[in-house]
Design an enzyme around this catalytic site. Structure first.
Site, PDB file in Angstrom:
ATOM      1  N   HIS A 235      -3.508   0.676   7.866  1.00 16.25           N
ATOM      2  CA  HIS A 235      -2.169   1.290   7.844  1.00 16.25           C
ATOM      3  C   HIS A 235      -2.173   2.512   6.921  1.00 16.25           C
ATOM      4  O   HIS A 235      -1.651   3.574   7.285  1.00 16.25           O
ATOM      5  CB  HIS A 235      -1.140   0.246   7.361  1.00 16.25           C
ATOM      6  N   GLU A 236      -2.800   2.357   5.727  1.00 11.30           N
ATOM      7  CA  GLU A 236      -2.780   3.472   4.759  1.00 11.30           C
ATOM      8  C   GLU A 236      -3.718   4.607   5.176  1.00 11.30           C
ATOM      9  O   GLU A 236      -3.354   5.779   5.040  1.00 11.30           O
ATOM     10  CB  GLU A 236      -3.146   2.964   3.356  1.00 11.30           C
TER      11      GLU A 236
ATOM     12  N   CYS B 178       7.026  -0.034   6.547  1.00  9.08           N
ATOM     13  CA  CYS B 178       6.441   1.159   5.922  1.00  9.08           C
ATOM     14  C   CYS B 178       7.471   1.757   4.975  1.00  9.08           C
ATOM     15  O   CYS B 178       8.657   1.865   5.337  1.00  9.08           O
ATOM     16  CB  CYS B 178       6.063   2.170   7.007  1.00  9.08           C
ATOM     17  N   LEU B 179       7.048   2.125   3.783  1.00 11.53           N
ATOM     18  CA  LEU B 179       7.991   2.662   2.793  1.00 11.53           C
ATOM     19  C   LEU B 179       8.624   3.971   3.275  1.00 11.53           C
ATOM     20  O   LEU B 179       9.701   4.347   2.814  1.00 11.53           O
ATOM     21  CB  LEU B 179       7.265   2.889   1.454  1.00 11.53           C
TER      22      LEU B 179
ATOM     23  N   GLY C 161       0.822  -1.219   0.000  1.00 14.28           N
ATOM     24  CA  GLY C 161       0.000   0.000   0.000  1.00 14.28           C
ATOM     25  C   GLY C 161       0.844   1.252   0.000  1.00 14.28           C
ATOM     26  O   GLY C 161       2.024   1.228   0.344  1.00 14.28           O
TER      27      GLY C 161
ATOM     28  N   GLN D 201       2.687  10.117   1.707  1.00 13.98           N
ATOM     29  CA  GLN D 201       4.033   9.535   1.583  1.00 13.98           C
ATOM     30  C   GLN D 201       4.788  10.070   0.365  1.00 13.98           C
ATOM     31  O   GLN D 201       6.019   9.930   0.307  1.00 13.98           O
ATOM     32  CB  GLN D 201       3.942   8.010   1.510  1.00 13.98           C
TER      33      GLN D 201
ATOM     34  N   HIS E 217      -2.155   6.913   7.617  1.00 16.19           N
ATOM     35  CA  HIS E 217      -1.259   7.918   7.020  1.00 16.19           C
ATOM     36  C   HIS E 217      -2.020   9.197   6.693  1.00 16.19           C
ATOM     37  O   HIS E 217      -1.461  10.292   6.769  1.00 16.19           O
ATOM     38  CB  HIS E 217      -0.596   7.405   5.732  1.00 16.19           C
TER      39      HIS E 217
HETATM   40  C1  LIG Z   1       8.983  -5.384  10.382  1.00 18.59           C
HETATM   41  N1  LIG Z   1       8.516  -6.584   9.721  1.00 18.59           N
HETATM   42  C2  LIG Z   1       8.117  -6.536   8.448  1.00 18.59           C
HETATM   43  O1  LIG Z   1       8.042  -5.511   7.782  1.00 18.59           O
HETATM   44  C3  LIG Z   1       7.678  -7.816   7.876  1.00 18.59           C
HETATM   45  C4  LIG Z   1       8.578  -8.881   7.800  1.00 18.59           C
HETATM   46  C5  LIG Z   1       8.154 -10.096   7.246  1.00 18.59           C
HETATM   47  C6  LIG Z   1       6.836 -10.254   6.765  1.00 18.59           C
HETATM   48  C7  LIG Z   1       5.936  -9.192   6.868  1.00 18.59           C
HETATM   49  C8  LIG Z   1       4.511  -9.402   6.409  1.00 18.59           C
HETATM   50  C9  LIG Z   1       6.351  -7.972   7.431  1.00 18.59           C
HETATM   51  N2  LIG Z   1       5.493  -6.869   7.492  1.00 18.59           N
HETATM   52  C10 LIG Z   1       5.100  -6.198   6.365  1.00 18.59           C
HETATM   53  N3  LIG Z   1       5.536  -6.653   5.168  1.00 18.59           N
HETATM   54  C11 LIG Z   1       5.062  -5.998   4.075  1.00 18.59           C
HETATM   55  N4  LIG Z   1       5.453  -6.453   2.833  1.00 18.59           N
HETATM   56  C12 LIG Z   1       5.940  -7.802   2.736  1.00 18.59           C
HETATM   57  C13 LIG Z   1       6.702  -8.061   1.481  1.00 18.59           C
HETATM   58  N5  LIG Z   1       5.971  -7.546   0.320  1.00 18.59           N
HETATM   59  C14 LIG Z   1       6.467  -7.980  -0.942  1.00 18.59           C
HETATM   60  C15 LIG Z   1       7.830  -8.186  -1.142  1.00 18.59           C
HETATM   61  C16 LIG Z   1       8.293  -8.597  -2.378  1.00 18.59           C
HETATM   62  C17 LIG Z   1       7.410  -8.819  -3.444  1.00 18.59           C
HETATM   63  C18 LIG Z   1       6.044  -8.634  -3.245  1.00 18.59           C
HETATM   64  C19 LIG Z   1       5.584  -8.211  -1.997  1.00 18.59           C
HETATM   65 CL1  LIG Z   1       3.881  -7.994  -1.769  1.00 18.59          CL
HETATM   66  C20 LIG Z   1       5.649  -6.138   0.381  1.00 18.59           C
HETATM   67  C21 LIG Z   1       4.919  -5.795   1.641  1.00 18.59           C
HETATM   68  N6  LIG Z   1       4.248  -4.931   4.132  1.00 18.59           N
HETATM   69  C22 LIG Z   1       3.866  -4.541   5.371  1.00 18.59           C
HETATM   70  N7  LIG Z   1       3.003  -3.542   5.454  1.00 18.59           N
HETATM   71  C23 LIG Z   1       2.379  -3.168   6.734  1.00 18.59           C
HETATM   72  S1  LIG Z   1       0.736  -2.683   6.269  1.00 18.59           S
HETATM   73  C24 LIG Z   1       1.338  -1.944   4.770  1.00 18.59           C
HETATM   74  C25 LIG Z   1       2.373  -2.955   4.289  1.00 18.59           C
HETATM   75  C26 LIG Z   1       3.369  -2.295   3.340  1.00 18.59           C
HETATM   76  O2  LIG Z   1       3.092  -2.179   2.162  1.00 18.59           O
HETATM   77  N8  LIG Z   1       4.532  -1.876   3.867  1.00 18.59           N
HETATM   78  C27 LIG Z   1       5.515  -1.297   3.013  1.00 18.59           C
HETATM   79  N9  LIG Z   1       4.273  -5.136   6.496  1.00 18.59           N
END
Ligand SMILES: CNC(=O)c1cccc(C)c1Nc1nc(N2CCN(c3ccccc3Cl)CC2)nc(N2CSC[C@H]2C(=O)NC)n1
Length: 183
Positions: free
Chosen positions: A153-154, A110-111, A60, A65, A157
């Site tokens: 989460h989004e 979070c990005l 997301g 952001q 923001h």
């Molecule tokens: C600290 N531990 C961690 O981060 C964490 C650690 C392990 C697992 C999880 C599940 C964690 N948690 C977490 N992992 C994600 N990704 C997993 C990988 N993925 C992705 C990666 C590569 C290709 C395609 C994809 Cl899809 C992208 C997204 N995203 C979010 N969030 C929180 S809600 C908004 C969302 C978000 O987009 N964040 C940028 N949390």
């Protein structure tokens, strides 16, 4: 196309602002911005684009952001059943929610936050989200699981709230009783 150069990082004051409602029907500019946000999220899940453009993967993205203080979010994810969920919404809001809570057992990333912040982020297990899609049509989504977490989460923001604001300071890995862990 958006890259990580367009994403502001924790500490930038805009991430703590409350974003403004988008005037509908949306302007061409707002439609363009929202489309570029969805494109970023999709690109960020494509290995060669990640490599080529140095993108960080995400599910997301919210307009603040990219330093646009308007109520717009983009979400794209393929679930475990291989179903694709893709949303680009104006003025999303949580219209109702469960009492029950849920959290990602791996914590949240979070990005806009470069370092990993350990801890569970308690959120509502189920939410009903209302908003307007990129064509301006009203949408009402009943969400649970990872999708429910990402939408919250989004939408946070848009209200200047960061995921780590929800982590228990005394015991980051404590969760409310009966909260559901999402793998
Ligand atoms: C600290 N531990 C961690 O981060 C964490 C650690 C392990 C697992 C999880 C599940 C964690 N948690 C977490 N992992 C994600 N990704 C997993 C990988 N993925 C992705 C990666 C590569 C290709 C395609 C994809 Cl899809 C992208 C997204 N995203 C979010 N969030 C929180 S809600 C908004 C969302 C978000 O987009 N964040 C940028 N949390």
């Amino acid at each position: 196309m958006l890259t990580m150069d367009d994403i502001i990082r924790d500490g930038h004051p805009s991430l703590r602002e409350v974003a403004k409602e988008v005037q509908l029907p949306a302007s061409d500019e707002d439609i363009e911005i929202l489309a570029s946000m969805l494109e970023y999220v999709k690109n960020s899940q494509n290995a060669e684009k990640v490599k080529k453009y140095g993108l960080r993967p995400g599910i997301g993205l919210a307009a603040p952001q990219i330093n646009v203080l308007k109520r717009m979010i983009a979400i794209h994810l393929n679930d475990e059943k291989g179903e694709t969920h893709s949303y680009a919404l104006f003025n999303p809001k949580v219209a109702s929610h469960s009492v029950e809570k849920a959290y990602l057992t791996s914590g949240e990333g979070c990005l806009s936050v470069d370092e990993s912040i350990p801890g569970f982020v308690p959120r509502y297990a189920r939410v009903t989200v209302k908003g307007f899609d990129i064509e301006g049509k009203e949408v009402k989504l009943r969400l649970k699981g990872l999708l429910s977490i990402v939408f919250q989460h989004e939408i946070d923001h848009l209200n200047g709230i960061m995921f780590y604001d929800h982590i228990n300071k005394k015991d980051p890995f404590s969760v409310p009783e009966n909260a559901i862990g999402i793998e």
